[in-house]
Design a protein around this motif. Structure first.
Motif, PDB file in Angstrom:
ATOM      1  N   GLU A 193      50.820  33.959  34.455  1.00  9.94           N
ATOM      2  CA  GLU A 193      50.884  35.421  34.563  1.00  9.94           C
ATOM      3  C   GLU A 193      51.895  35.991  33.573  1.00  9.94           C
ATOM      4  OE1 GLU A 193      49.706  39.129  35.843  1.00  9.94           O
ATOM      5  OE2 GLU A 193      48.855  37.206  36.504  1.00  9.94           O
ATOM      6  N   GLU A 194      52.999  35.291  33.396  1.00 12.88           N
ATOM      7  CA  GLU A 194      54.016  35.767  32.457  1.00 12.88           C
ATOM      8  C   GLU A 194      53.496  35.730  31.022  1.00 12.88           C
ATOM      9  OE1 GLU A 194      58.638  34.792  31.103  1.00 12.88           O
ATOM     10  OE2 GLU A 194      57.716  33.728  32.792  1.00 12.88           O
ATOM     11  N   ASN A 195      52.758  34.679  30.695  1.00  4.86           N
ATOM     12  CA  ASN A 195      52.235  34.542  29.326  1.00  4.86           C
ATOM     13  C   ASN A 195      50.937  35.305  29.113  1.00  4.86           C
ATOM     14  OD1 ASN A 195      54.372  32.831  28.713  1.00  4.86           O
ATOM     15  ND2 ASN A 195      53.221  30.977  29.239  1.00  4.86           N
ATOM     16  N   HIS A 196      50.177  35.483  30.186  1.00  2.00           N
ATOM     17  CA  HIS A 196      48.864  36.145  30.097  1.00  2.00           C
ATOM     18  C   HIS A 196      48.718  37.115  31.270  1.00  2.00           C
ATOM     19  CE1 HIS A 196      47.889  32.986  27.174  1.00  2.00           C
ATOM     20  NE2 HIS A 196      48.349  32.119  28.060  1.00  2.00           N
ATOM     21  N   PRO A 197      49.350  38.282  31.214  1.00  3.02           N
ATOM     22  CA  PRO A 197      49.284  39.244  32.322  1.00  3.02           C
ATOM     23  C   PRO A 197      47.845  39.551  32.733  1.00  3.02           C
ATOM     24  CG  PRO A 197      50.893  39.944  30.696  1.00  3.02           C
ATOM     25  CD  PRO A 197      50.153  38.789  30.081  1.00  3.02           C
ATOM     26  N   GLY A 198      47.631  39.550  34.038  1.00  5.85           N
ATOM     27  CA  GLY A 198      46.289  39.813  34.567  1.00  5.85           C
ATOM     28  C   GLY A 198      45.573  38.556  35.011  1.00  5.85           C
ATOM     29  N   THR A 199      46.212  37.401  34.819  1.00  5.66           N
ATOM     30  CA  THR A 199      45.572  36.132  35.182  1.00  5.66           C
ATOM     31  C   THR A 199      45.212  36.086  36.667  1.00  5.66           C
ATOM     32  OG1 THR A 199      46.658  34.882  33.416  1.00  5.66           O
ATOM     33  CG2 THR A 199      45.907  33.631  35.326  1.00  5.66           C
ATOM     34  N   ARG A 200      46.123  36.514  37.525  1.00  6.44           N
ATOM     35  CA  ARG A 200      45.858  36.462  38.971  1.00  6.44           C
ATOM     36  C   ARG A 200      44.657  37.324  39.341  1.00  6.44           C
ATOM     37  NH1 ARG A 200      51.765  38.387  40.538  1.00  6.44           N
ATOM     38  NH2 ARG A 200      51.109  39.742  38.837  1.00  6.44           N
ATOM     39  N   HIS A 201      44.597  38.523  38.769  1.00  8.43           N
ATOM     40  CA  HIS A 201      43.463  39.403  39.053  1.00  8.43           C
ATOM     41  C   HIS A 201      42.151  38.773  38.590  1.00  8.43           C
ATOM     42  CE1 HIS A 201      46.851  42.280  39.143  1.00  8.43           C
ATOM     43  NE2 HIS A 201      46.088  43.013  39.944  1.00  8.43           N
ATOM     44  N   SER A 202      42.173  38.161  37.405  1.00 13.26           N
ATOM     45  CA  SER A 202      40.951  37.548  36.867  1.00 13.26           C
ATOM     46  C   SER A 202      40.492  36.382  37.724  1.00 13.26           C
ATOM     47  CB  SER A 202      41.195  37.071  35.430  1.00 13.26           C
ATOM     48  OG  SER A 202      41.517  38.154  34.582  1.00 13.26           O
ATOM     49  N   ILE A 203      41.443  35.552  38.142  1.00 21.29           N
ATOM     50  CA  ILE A 203      41.108  34.399  38.981  1.00 21.29           C
ATOM     51  C   ILE A 203      40.440  34.864  40.275  1.00 21.29           C
ATOM     52  CG2 ILE A 203      42.081  32.571  40.434  1.00 21.29           C
ATOM     53  CD1 ILE A 203      44.140  32.069  38.243  1.00 21.29           C
ATOM     54  N   LEU A 204      41.060  35.845  40.936  1.00 18.95           N
ATOM     55  CA  LEU A 204      40.528  36.274  42.231  1.00 18.95           C
ATOM     56  C   LEU A 204      39.197  36.995  42.086  1.00 18.95           C
ATOM     57  CD1 LEU A 204      41.016  36.196  45.206  1.00 18.95           C
ATOM     58  CD2 LEU A 204      42.274  38.346  45.043  1.00 18.95           C
ATOM     59  N   ALA A 205      39.052  37.813  41.037  1.00 18.49           N
ATOM     60  CA  ALA A 205      37.785  38.525  40.838  1.00 18.49           C
ATOM     61  C   ALA A 205      36.642  37.536  40.618  1.00 18.49           C
ATOM     62  CB  ALA A 205      37.902  39.478  39.655  1.00 18.49           C
ATOM     63  N   GLY A 206      36.872  36.551  39.742  1.00 21.55           N
ATOM     64  CA  GLY A 206      35.839  35.547  39.499  1.00 21.55           C
ATOM     65  C   GLY A 206      35.564  34.699  40.726  1.00 21.55           C
ATOM     66  N   TYR A 207      36.616  34.385  41.456  1.00 19.75           N
ATOM     67  CA  TYR A 207      36.486  33.565  42.668  1.00 19.75           C
ATOM     68  C   TYR A 207      35.647  34.277  43.728  1.00 19.75           C
ATOM     69  CZ  TYR A 207      38.111  30.816  46.725  1.00 19.75           C
ATOM     70  OH  TYR A 207      38.192  30.032  47.854  1.00 19.75           O
ATOM     71  N   GLU A 208      35.887  35.568  43.896  1.00 17.98           N
ATOM     72  CA  GLU A 208      35.117  36.315  44.894  1.00 17.98           C
ATOM     73  C   GLU A 208      33.645  36.415  44.495  1.00 17.98           C
ATOM     74  OE1 GLU A 208      36.922  40.045  45.810  1.00 17.98           O
ATOM     75  OE2 GLU A 208      38.825  39.140  46.403  1.00 17.98           O
ATOM     76  N   GLU A 209      33.383  36.636  43.217  1.00 18.51           N
ATOM     77  CA  GLU A 209      31.991  36.696  42.761  1.00 18.51           C
ATOM     78  C   GLU A 209      31.310  35.346  42.956  1.00 18.51           C
ATOM     79  OE1 GLU A 209      29.353  37.939  38.813  1.00 18.51           O
ATOM     80  OE2 GLU A 209      31.520  38.224  38.835  1.00 18.51           O
ATOM     81  N   LEU A 210      32.005  34.279  42.577  1.00 15.54           N
ATOM     82  CA  LEU A 210      31.461  32.933  42.771  1.00 15.54           C
ATOM     83  C   LEU A 210      31.272  32.628  44.247  1.00 15.54           C
ATOM     84  CD1 LEU A 210      30.659  30.184  41.594  1.00 15.54           C
ATOM     85  CD2 LEU A 210      33.081  29.530  41.676  1.00 15.54           C
ATOM     86  N   GLY A 211      32.222  33.093  45.071  1.00 16.75           N
ATOM     87  CA  GLY A 211      32.127  32.855  46.506  1.00 16.75           C
ATOM     88  C   GLY A 211      30.856  33.423  47.109  1.00 16.75           C
ATOM     89  N   GLY A 212      30.470  34.632  46.653  1.00 13.33           N
ATOM     90  CA  GLY A 212      29.236  35.236  47.156  1.00 13.33           C
ATOM     91  C   GLY A 212      28.016  34.429  46.776  1.00 13.33           C
ATOM     92  N   ILE A 213      28.000  33.906  45.542  1.00  8.68           N
ATOM     93  CA  ILE A 213      26.874  33.082  45.075  1.00  8.68           C
ATOM     94  C   ILE A 213      26.802  31.774  45.852  1.00  8.68           C
ATOM     95  CG2 ILE A 213      25.950  31.808  43.095  1.00  8.68           C
ATOM     96  CD1 ILE A 213      27.285  33.945  41.307  1.00  8.68           C
ATOM     97  N   VAL A 214      27.958  31.144  46.007  1.00  9.12           N
ATOM     98  CA  VAL A 214      28.022  29.866  46.714  1.00  9.12           C
ATOM     99  C   VAL A 214      27.643  30.031  48.184  1.00  9.12           C
ATOM    100  CG1 VAL A 214      29.582  28.041  47.502  1.00  9.12           C
ATOM    101  CG2 VAL A 214      29.726  28.873  45.158  1.00  9.12           C
ATOM    102  N   ALA A 215      28.122  31.115  48.808  1.00  3.20           N
ATOM    103  CA  ALA A 215      27.805  31.358  50.218  1.00  3.20           C
ATOM    104  C   ALA A 215      26.304  31.499  50.412  1.00  3.20           C
ATOM    105  CB  ALA A 215      28.527  32.608  50.709  1.00  3.20           C
ATOM    106  N   ASP A 216      25.627  32.202  49.490  1.00  3.87           N
ATOM    107  CA  ASP A 216      24.163  32.328  49.568  1.00  3.87           C
ATOM    108  C   ASP A 216      23.482  30.982  49.345  1.00  3.87           C
ATOM    109  OD1 ASP A 216      24.280  35.024  50.054  1.00  3.87           O
ATOM    110  OD2 ASP A 216      24.024  35.610  47.962  1.00  3.87           O
ATOM    111  N   GLU A 217      24.004  30.215  48.398  1.00  2.82           N
ATOM    112  CA  GLU A 217      23.409  28.921  48.061  1.00  2.82           C
ATOM    113  C   GLU A 217      23.497  27.941  49.227  1.00  2.82           C
ATOM    114  OE1 GLU A 217      21.461  26.088  45.734  1.00  2.82           O
ATOM    115  OE2 GLU A 217      21.806  28.225  45.324  1.00  2.82           O
TER     116      GLU A 217
END
Length: 319
Positions: A261-285
């Motif tokens: 996060e210190e070297n690449h601000p926004g990393t936490r937001h990106s991780i969680l956003a992608g994780y939630e999108e993937l979670g919806g796909i995986v839950a359906d699968e």
């Protein structure tokens, strides 16, 4: 440095957005993110009315996260007869730690005039975490025992209080850490379960009639911003780490995320956003496949996948 939105002095800088915010605009920003998450997660159903209100039980630990969440939800729904808030505090039996945070919970609930329930491991199970840590019959970290007991108490009391939703104060750092841990462990099924259990909008989750649905409206707010909000609002938060906390792997992930996060601000937001999108796909699968064989625990009757639930097996080992 001046506030990005006005001429007042800034109290914080959000490197991930580039914004400098004064106290007023910072507080407004945090509140807007929580309320936006409430809307996005469909937490207020259309059928909720003053005649058919929703009961929201908040896991109120007295730490900064749960205190800030409770304050914002109260301010949002205090005049809304469709929503009733109930604070639920669990005393684990940790001398010098939970007593202080319990005082914070009692003070906050009194200030906000919300219903507040307190339960303890000693009353529920006849144990105290201080003694569990000393005995440690399973040779496990303290958090492993406590997590099982806490989930059981939260679930049972949410059910007894006829809660429509159980809310917890997990912040952005908490959820980004959990997401990265599941990624690194290759636990795809757990990602889908995480989505259905507490991350996905209620309208998109697979039905889980056995459990009160959970939600985490604070998860878009970084931990340091939660702490700053509690400080600026002078909330009665007990900001001290549990003396038995020993989640070594999560601690390593936490340090890794700090660096990223210190070297690449926004990393936490990106991780969680992608994780939630993937979670919806995986839950359906995974929906309908390898479904858990749920049954009643032979000892306590709680829903479990085992003959004897994990809580009861741990209590037996501690006897």
């Amino acid at each position: 440095m001046e506030c990005t939105r006005c001429d007042d002095e800034a109290v914080m800088h959000a490197a991930y957005s580039g914004a400098h915010l004064c106290e007023s605009h910072f507080l407004e920003s945090v509140e807007k993110r929580v309320r936006r998450r409430v809307r996005r997660d469909d937490l207020v159903p259309r059928e909720a009315t003053p005649e058919n209100p929703q009961t929201w039980v908040i896991g109120l630990s007295g730490g900064k996260d749960s205190v800030v969440l409770t304050k914002i939800l109260h301010d949002t729904f205090a005049e809304d007869p469709r929503i009733e808030l109930v604070g639920l505090t669990i005393h684990e039996g940790i001398e010098g730690y939970r007593d202080a945070s319990l005082e914070a919970c009692v003070e906050l609930a009194s200030d906000l005039d919300i219903r507040h329930e307190v339960v303890s491991y000693e009353e529920e199970f006849g144990i105290r975490m201080d003694d569990v840590v000393e005995d440690d019959p399973e040779n496990m970290a303290a958090c492993a025992y406590c997590g099982v007991f806490r989930r059981d108490v939260l679930s049972r009391y949410a059910d007894e209080l006829e809660a429509d939703i159980l809310l917890t104060g997990h912040n952005l750092d908490d959820e980004a850490q959990s997401a990265l841990m599941n990624f690194l462990e290759g636990d795809v099924a757990q990602i889908g379960k995480h989505f259905d259990a507490s991350l996905g909008p209620l309208s998109e989750r697979k039905a889980q009639d056995e459990f009160v649905p959970r939600a985490k409206p604070l998860r878009d707010v970084p931990e340091k911003e939660v702490a700053l909000y509690a400080h600026l609002e002078d909330l009665p938060a007990h900001i001290t780490e549990c003396p038995h906390s020993s989640e070594a792997y999560r601690g390593e992930i936490q340090q890794l995320l700090y660096t990223l996060e210190e070297n690449h601000p926004g990393t936490r937001h990106s991780i969680l956003a992608g994780y939630e999108e993937l979670g919806g796909i995986v839950a359906d699968e995974y929906s309908g496949e390898d479904g858990a064989d749920l049954r009643d625990c032979a000892e306590c009757g709680s829903t479990t996948t085992r003959e004897i639930c994990r809580k009861c097996s741990l209590l037996e080992s501690l006897a």
